[in-house]
Scaffold this active site. Sequence first.
Site, PDB file in Angstrom:
ATOM      1  N   ASN A  11      19.569  -8.536  74.825  1.00 32.46           N
ATOM      2  CA  ASN A  11      21.075  -8.578  73.932  1.00 32.46           C
ATOM      3  C   ASN A  11      22.332  -8.397  74.843  1.00 32.46           C
ATOM      4  O   ASN A  11      23.294  -8.746  74.404  1.00 32.46           O
ATOM      5  CB  ASN A  11      20.820  -7.234  72.898  1.00 32.46           C
ATOM      6  CG  ASN A  11      20.796  -5.983  73.754  1.00 32.46           C
ATOM      7  OD1 ASN A  11      19.936  -6.010  74.639  1.00 32.46           O
ATOM      8  ND2 ASN A  11      21.462  -4.881  73.450  1.00 32.46           N
ATOM      9  N   GLY A  13      24.167  -8.417  79.428  1.00 29.08           N
ATOM     10  CA  GLY A  13      23.694  -8.524  80.707  1.00 29.08           C
ATOM     11  C   GLY A  13      22.968  -9.834  81.314  1.00 29.08           C
ATOM     12  O   GLY A  13      23.072 -10.801  80.785  1.00 29.08           O
ATOM     13  N   ARG A  34      17.165  -2.755  71.874  1.00 27.99           N
ATOM     14  CA  ARG A  34      16.989  -1.229  71.125  1.00 27.99           C
ATOM     15  C   ARG A  34      17.934  -1.075  70.093  1.00 27.99           C
ATOM     16  O   ARG A  34      17.725  -0.576  69.047  1.00 27.99           O
ATOM     17  CB  ARG A  34      16.986  -0.024  72.094  1.00 27.99           C
ATOM     18  CG  ARG A  34      15.799  -0.273  73.260  1.00 27.99           C
ATOM     19  CD  ARG A  34      15.772   1.129  73.959  1.00 27.99           C
ATOM     20  NE  ARG A  34      16.931   1.134  74.852  1.00 27.99           N
ATOM     21  CZ  ARG A  34      17.371   2.148  75.615  1.00 27.99           C
ATOM     22  NH1 ARG A  34      16.423   3.125  75.658  1.00 27.99           N
ATOM     23  NH2 ARG A  34      18.244   2.124  76.425  1.00 27.99           N
ATOM     24  N   ASP A  52      10.835  -1.322  70.827  1.00 33.01           N
ATOM     25  CA  ASP A  52      10.946  -0.298  71.821  1.00 33.01           C
ATOM     26  C   ASP A  52       9.766  -0.634  72.623  1.00 33.01           C
ATOM     27  O   ASP A  52       8.621  -0.420  72.497  1.00 33.01           O
ATOM     28  CB  ASP A  52      10.908   1.115  71.087  1.00 33.01           C
ATOM     29  CG  ASP A  52      10.573   2.363  72.407  1.00 33.01           C
ATOM     30  OD1 ASP A  52      10.776   1.912  73.500  1.00 33.01           O
ATOM     31  OD2 ASP A  52      10.521   3.433  72.081  1.00 33.01           O
ATOM     32  N   GLY A  81      15.155  -2.686  81.202  1.00 34.14           N
ATOM     33  CA  GLY A  81      15.173  -1.438  82.068  1.00 34.14           C
ATOM     34  C   GLY A  81      16.483  -0.728  82.032  1.00 34.14           C
ATOM     35  O   GLY A  81      17.370  -0.776  81.413  1.00 34.14           O
ATOM     36  N   TYR A 144      14.296   4.737  90.184  1.00 33.20           N
ATOM     37  CA  TYR A 144      14.561   3.127  89.914  1.00 33.20           C
ATOM     38  C   TYR A 144      14.083   2.356  91.075  1.00 33.20           C
ATOM     39  O   TYR A 144      13.457   1.238  90.639  1.00 33.20           O
ATOM     40  CB  TYR A 144      16.224   3.125  90.142  1.00 33.20           C
ATOM     41  CG  TYR A 144      16.744   1.749  89.439  1.00 33.20           C
ATOM     42  CD1 TYR A 144      16.765   1.203  88.204  1.00 33.20           C
ATOM     43  CD2 TYR A 144      17.097   0.805  90.544  1.00 33.20           C
ATOM     44  CE1 TYR A 144      17.093  -0.016  87.925  1.00 33.20           C
ATOM     45  CE2 TYR A 144      17.532  -0.342  89.804  1.00 33.20           C
ATOM     46  CZ  TYR A 144      17.515  -0.970  88.716  1.00 33.20           C
ATOM     47  OH  TYR A 144      18.124  -1.992  88.398  1.00 33.20           O
TER      48      TYR A 144
END
Length: 238
Positions: A11, A13, A34, A52, A81, A144
């Site tokens: 959705n 980036g 989400r 999810d 992520g 990360y």
Amino acid sequence: MSRVVLVTGGNRGIGRACVEAFLKNGDRVAFTYRSNPPSDLEGENVLALQADVNDPQSVENAFAKVEEQFGNVEVLVANAGINKDTLLMRMSEDEWDDVLDTNLKAAWRVAKRASRNMTKARSGRMVFMSSVVGYFGSPGQTNYASSKAGLIGLARSITRELGPRGITANVVAPGPVATDMLTALGDQGAARLTDLVPIGRAASPEEVAAAVTFLASPEASYISGVVLPVDGGMAMGH
């Protein structure tokens, strides 16, 4: 040829840029989100799915909806992520688990589900969204960086396991990208990061998406198990 593509975290980036790139290629594209689905990503060839990726049943429901509306997933882009950065000595168990679950375990989960029909079709493309910090390292990002490094082992193991079935699995490892995550660092933080890039700037999401669509293309049918850096030379040699 129109293919069925699923992009997790599509959705905004990099994920959104991937969705738009595949749509321009004429593919039918489903993407998960989400919250806050983009109202301008609509049409007969796009399917927005609230899901999810940390919930096995939610993932199963998402795949079922894609299969019902478009058919079996032929290209999977595991992009969803999160990051929860803090120094090692301050990092909580939850901050470690949340990042590893979302970035690595969820990628394994969607790959496992996608492989069900890809193996039957003896064809498929999987692309995992890693990061330069997966092999370059970064202070305050042990969770990360570990999750992003794990995606490399995941993709290469899938390559050896499912390669004979005509399925490729590759990794894209971006450096700094002009997204909300970079903006959250503030001007000084973003500048310190881009100063490490020989090209001297952040990538656009579209530049990362171009690498993804190439690895998913017919022209990349003999490329599997690779890590493709899109980092302006930031981690060359690693």
